[in-house]
Motif scaffolding. Sequence first.
Motif, PDB file in Angstrom:
ATOM      1  N   MET A   1       0.845  -1.188   0.000  1.00  0.00           N
ATOM      2  CA  MET A   1       0.000   0.000   0.000  1.00  0.00           C
ATOM      3  C   MET A   1       0.882   1.241   0.000  1.00  0.00           C
ATOM      4  O   MET A   1       1.798   1.363   0.815  1.00  0.00           O
ATOM      5  CB  MET A   1      -0.923  -0.006   1.223  1.00  0.00           C
ATOM      6  N   ALA A   2       0.605   2.192  -0.931  1.00  0.00           N
ATOM      7  CA  ALA A   2       1.407   3.401  -1.043  1.00  0.00           C
ATOM      8  C   ALA A   2       1.224   4.276   0.197  1.00  0.00           C
ATOM      9  O   ALA A   2       0.178   4.260   0.865  1.00  0.00           O
ATOM     10  CB  ALA A   2       0.999   4.171  -2.294  1.00  0.00           C
ATOM     11  N   LEU A   3       2.227   5.060   0.497  1.00  0.00           N
ATOM     12  CA  LEU A   3       2.183   5.957   1.647  1.00  0.00           C
ATOM     13  C   LEU A   3       1.348   7.192   1.313  1.00  0.00           C
ATOM     14  O   LEU A   3       1.471   7.765   0.232  1.00  0.00           O
ATOM     15  CB  LEU A   3       3.597   6.395   2.023  1.00  0.00           C
ATOM     16  N   ASN A   4       0.497   7.613   2.274  1.00  0.00           N
ATOM     17  CA  ASN A   4      -0.213   8.879   2.081  1.00  0.00           C
ATOM     18  C   ASN A   4       0.575  10.015   2.737  1.00  0.00           C
ATOM     19  O   ASN A   4       1.607   9.784   3.381  1.00  0.00           O
ATOM     20  CB  ASN A   4      -1.654   8.797   2.598  1.00  0.00           C
ATOM     21  N   CYS A   5       0.084  11.227   2.585  1.00  0.00           N
ATOM     22  CA  CYS A   5       0.851  12.389   3.067  1.00  0.00           C
ATOM     23  C   CYS A   5       1.021  12.386   4.584  1.00  0.00           C
ATOM     24  O   CYS A   5       2.082  12.789   5.100  1.00  0.00           O
ATOM     25  CB  CYS A   5       0.180  13.683   2.608  1.00  0.00           C
ATOM     26  N   SER A   6       0.005  11.925   5.329  1.00  0.00           N
ATOM     27  CA  SER A   6       0.118  11.878   6.789  1.00  0.00           C
ATOM     28  C   SER A   6       1.162  10.859   7.224  1.00  0.00           C
ATOM     29  O   SER A   6       1.915  11.090   8.185  1.00  0.00           O
ATOM     30  CB  SER A   6      -1.246  11.533   7.408  1.00  0.00           C
ATOM     31  N   GLU A   7       1.227   9.742   6.516  1.00  0.00           N
ATOM     32  CA  GLU A   7       2.212   8.710   6.861  1.00  0.00           C
ATOM     33  C   GLU A   7       3.626   9.186   6.537  1.00  0.00           C
ATOM     34  O   GLU A   7       4.572   8.903   7.284  1.00  0.00           O
ATOM     35  CB  GLU A   7       1.870   7.416   6.105  1.00  0.00           C
ATOM     36  N   ILE A   8       3.784   9.886   5.430  1.00  0.00           N
ATOM     37  CA  ILE A   8       5.103  10.442   5.091  1.00  0.00           C
ATOM     38  C   ILE A   8       5.543  11.431   6.168  1.00  0.00           C
ATOM     39  O   ILE A   8       6.699  11.441   6.595  1.00  0.00           O
ATOM     40  CB  ILE A   8       5.062  11.115   3.712  1.00  0.00           C
ATOM     41  N   GLU A   9       4.605  12.245   6.631  1.00  0.00           N
ATOM     42  CA  GLU A   9       4.915  13.225   7.672  1.00  0.00           C
ATOM     43  C   GLU A   9       5.386  12.523   8.948  1.00  0.00           C
ATOM     44  O   GLU A   9       6.365  12.936   9.588  1.00  0.00           O
ATOM     45  CB  GLU A   9       3.673  14.080   7.951  1.00  0.00           C
ATOM     46  N   LEU A  10       4.694  11.434   9.325  1.00  0.00           N
ATOM     47  CA  LEU A  10       5.057  10.704  10.541  1.00  0.00           C
ATOM     48  C   LEU A  10       6.408  10.009  10.381  1.00  0.00           C
ATOM     49  O   LEU A  10       7.237  10.013  11.301  1.00  0.00           O
ATOM     50  CB  LEU A  10       3.967   9.674  10.879  1.00  0.00           C
ATOM     51  N   ILE A  11       6.645   9.412   9.206  1.00  0.00           N
ATOM     52  CA  ILE A  11       7.921   8.728   8.966  1.00  0.00           C
ATOM     53  C   ILE A  11       9.085   9.714   9.065  1.00  0.00           C
ATOM     54  O   ILE A  11      10.121   9.427   9.673  1.00  0.00           O
ATOM     55  CB  ILE A  11       7.907   8.028   7.590  1.00  0.00           C
ATOM     56  N   LEU A  12       8.916  10.897   8.486  1.00  0.00           N
ATOM     57  CA  LEU A  12       9.976  11.916   8.569  1.00  0.00           C
ATOM     58  C   LEU A  12      10.235  12.312  10.021  1.00  0.00           C
ATOM     59  O   LEU A  12      11.393  12.509  10.438  1.00  0.00           O
ATOM     60  CB  LEU A  12       9.592  13.146   7.755  1.00  0.00           C
ATOM     61  N   LYS A  13       9.163  12.418  10.793  1.00  0.00           N
ATOM     62  CA  LYS A  13       9.314  12.781  12.203  1.00  0.00           C
ATOM     63  C   LYS A  13      10.050  11.690  12.961  1.00  0.00           C
ATOM     64  O   LYS A  13      10.922  11.965  13.797  1.00  0.00           O
ATOM     65  CB  LYS A  13       7.929  13.037  12.811  1.00  0.00           C
ATOM     66  N   GLU A  14       9.717  10.413  12.667  1.00  0.00           N
ATOM     67  CA  GLU A  14      10.397   9.293  13.336  1.00  0.00           C
ATOM     68  C   GLU A  14      11.878   9.226  12.944  1.00  0.00           C
ATOM     69  O   GLU A  14      12.731   8.884  13.748  1.00  0.00           O
ATOM     70  CB  GLU A  14       9.708   7.970  12.956  1.00  0.00           C
ATOM     71  N   MET A  15      12.166   9.543  11.694  1.00  0.00           N
ATOM     72  CA  MET A  15      13.550   9.443  11.208  1.00  0.00           C
ATOM     73  C   MET A  15      14.474  10.472  11.836  1.00  0.00           C
ATOM     74  O   MET A  15      15.598  10.160  12.218  1.00  0.00           O
ATOM     75  CB  MET A  15      13.579   9.626   9.669  1.00  0.00           C
ATOM     76  N   ASN A  16      14.007  11.738  11.882  1.00  0.00           N
ATOM     77  CA  ASN A  16      14.851  12.827  12.383  1.00  0.00           C
ATOM     78  C   ASN A  16      16.211  12.796  11.670  1.00  0.00           C
ATOM     79  O   ASN A  16      17.264  12.563  12.256  1.00  0.00           O
ATOM     80  CB  ASN A  16      15.034  12.712  13.898  1.00  0.00           C
ATOM     81  N   LEU A  17      16.185  13.053  10.338  1.00  0.00           N
ATOM     82  CA  LEU A  17      17.361  12.864   9.483  1.00  0.00           C
ATOM     83  C   LEU A  17      18.385  13.995   9.546  1.00  0.00           C
ATOM     84  O   LEU A  17      19.466  13.865   8.957  1.00  0.00           O
ATOM     85  CB  LEU A  17      16.914  12.698   8.027  1.00  0.00           C
ATOM     86  N   GLU A  18      18.075  15.070  10.217  1.00  0.00           N
ATOM     87  CA  GLU A  18      18.986  16.216  10.226  1.00  0.00           C
ATOM     88  C   GLU A  18      20.384  15.812  10.694  1.00  0.00           C
ATOM     89  O   GLU A  18      20.533  15.089  11.672  1.00  0.00           O
ATOM     90  CB  GLU A  18      18.436  17.342  11.101  1.00  0.00           C
ATOM     91  N   TYR A  19      21.380  16.286   9.959  1.00  0.00           N
ATOM     92  CA  TYR A  19      22.797  16.055  10.247  1.00  0.00           C
ATOM     93  C   TYR A  19      23.167  14.556  10.193  1.00  0.00           C
ATOM     94  O   TYR A  19      24.002  14.083  10.953  1.00  0.00           O
ATOM     95  CB  TYR A  19      23.187  16.671  11.600  1.00  0.00           C
ATOM     96  N   SER A  20      22.523  13.866   9.283  1.00  0.00           N
ATOM     97  CA  SER A  20      22.899  12.478   8.980  1.00  0.00           C
ATOM     98  C   SER A  20      23.866  12.512   7.787  1.00  0.00           C
ATOM     99  O   SER A  20      23.530  13.062   6.729  1.00  0.00           O
ATOM    100  CB  SER A  20      21.669  11.634   8.628  1.00  0.00           C
ATOM    101  N   PHE A  21      25.034  11.940   7.955  1.00  0.00           N
ATOM    102  CA  PHE A  21      26.063  11.970   6.917  1.00  0.00           C
ATOM    103  C   PHE A  21      25.868  10.804   5.939  1.00  0.00           C
ATOM    104  O   PHE A  21      25.590   9.671   6.356  1.00  0.00           O
ATOM    105  CB  PHE A  21      27.457  11.913   7.539  1.00  0.00           C
ATOM    106  N   ILE A  22      26.030  11.083   4.659  1.00  0.00           N
ATOM    107  CA  ILE A  22      25.849  10.070   3.605  1.00  0.00           C
ATOM    108  C   ILE A  22      27.174   9.334   3.410  1.00  0.00           C
ATOM    109  O   ILE A  22      28.161   9.924   2.950  1.00  0.00           O
ATOM    110  CB  ILE A  22      25.399  10.725   2.290  1.00  0.00           C
ATOM    111  N   GLN A  23      27.190   8.052   3.769  1.00  0.00           N
ATOM    112  CA  GLN A  23      28.416   7.252   3.663  1.00  0.00           C
ATOM    113  C   GLN A  23      28.462   6.415   2.390  1.00  0.00           C
ATOM    114  O   GLN A  23      29.513   6.218   1.801  1.00  0.00           O
ATOM    115  CB  GLN A  23      28.549   6.340   4.886  1.00  0.00           C
ATOM    116  N   LYS A  24      27.298   5.897   1.984  1.00  0.00           N
ATOM    117  CA  LYS A  24      27.232   5.061   0.779  1.00  0.00           C
ATOM    118  C   LYS A  24      25.937   5.356   0.035  1.00  0.00           C
ATOM    119  O   LYS A  24      24.934   5.747   0.636  1.00  0.00           O
ATOM    120  CB  LYS A  24      27.275   3.560   1.122  1.00  0.00           C
TER     121      LYS A  24
END
Length: 481
Positions: A1-24
């Motif tokens: 099932m594709a993600l809706n906008c509310s689910e994308i918002e929640l996933i981003l909040k759970e991830m907290n990607l700020e200042y994550s360095f790209i290694q690969k």
Amino acid sequence: MALNCSEIELILKEMNLEYSFIQKVIQSSYNTLAFSLYQQGGRGSFNLLFNFENSNPRFHITEKKLRKTEKPLRFMELLRSKIIGWYIESAEQLNANRIIKFILKNVHNDDTLFLYARLWSGASNIIFTHSNNIIIDALYRRPAKKEITGELFYEEQPLSPELIQERLTKFPVRTIPDGCTLNQLIDQEITNENSTVTIETLKKEITQHYTEKIANLNDLKRKLTTQLCHFESPELLKQYGSILLMNAHTIKNNTEYFNTIDYNTNKPISIKLNTNKTIAENANEYYAQAKKIISGQHTIYENMKSIDNQIQQIDLELQVLQKEDNLDVLKKIKEKILGTHAKKILKTSHEKKFTGLRFNIDGFLVMVGRSASENDELLRHCVRGSDMWLHVRDYSGCYVFIKSQNKKTIPLNVLVAAGNLAVYYSKAKKAEDASVYYTEVKNLKRIKGAKLGTVIPEHEKTIQIKLDKNILEKNEMARIL
């Protein structure tokens, strides 16, 4: 099932990607992209996975191991050259519209690049741009939508917080079990879904292979049974020999048929004679025929017994297969019986009705020419310079070729199996022990005016081969019919 906008918002909040360095950067397929990230003082090392399947685009943190492609893919190589060592300054969904904007920063000079991940069913894409939104490249290049290098990527004008909240309210988040995040739920659902499909697919492929193998074995057994029916009775032939010897003194020279009474049935019989041979020689000829038939019958019965054992073993393996639900075990079974490169190798053969015999030995295609014409045909049309050529030393016989594979050395067991084929299909078969030349095809020199298929090898090596019944049986099982 594709993600809706509310689910994308929640996933981003759970991830907290700020200042994550790209290694690969890993692109395991044409529609899958992943970043190996490191967040100091936060999550540590983790993998961010994007999947742009038309029916189910998604992104989430994944716990499963990322699979690498056999060859580098274009978009992955571009990202590797541009953003390895950079960090994610921010990641946000634009206007609750299932488009995620990643702002990437260079730790050394503060340069900025953007990644736009659009998770729309039927129109998903990830677009890489400069800070002025001029497109550097895209995962899917779509000229009609101007999603190609040099074009401008337009962001939707910002909406008011009220309209964004209205969109988010319209599409609720799916039910999440207690003690689980939405990231974990999506990752687990996809893993289970893929595992189920893969397990069923593997079982189907392996079962089909076994079923075809059993059918081929049964066909071979029927052929052997037919051969048995065409054999004359060895006992009758020995009886003819005995009758001729007992009546040698009464049979006249140049007699084509000796007519007498069968001493077992008391019925008249007629024994054909070779007028160029003596009576004793005719009798010995009948004894020799009887001996040859008995030997042939014995070989056929042994082969039929071996076929029955193989079918019984396959039936047992099928029973075990139906109970097996471990994906890794099934992959190993498939690799063992089919070979990881078998399909790829078979595609390289240009003809369906192929010349000579062919075998799939541990993923290597082995070809055998049984005559001068087959040897010549294989040399001219089926092999290349890096393929391996084998031929028995000091005996006439077949040419055997092992198709080479890129950056792979031919294993010793494949070489030995091919050597057994070279000996078996040559005049050295009776000796059961012979020296076998082997060298690359590019080291073979044709002789002008010589017999068809004649070559002289250079830089050849020698391997001593003693015919091994077990190897010959495995070769027969690996034969491509």
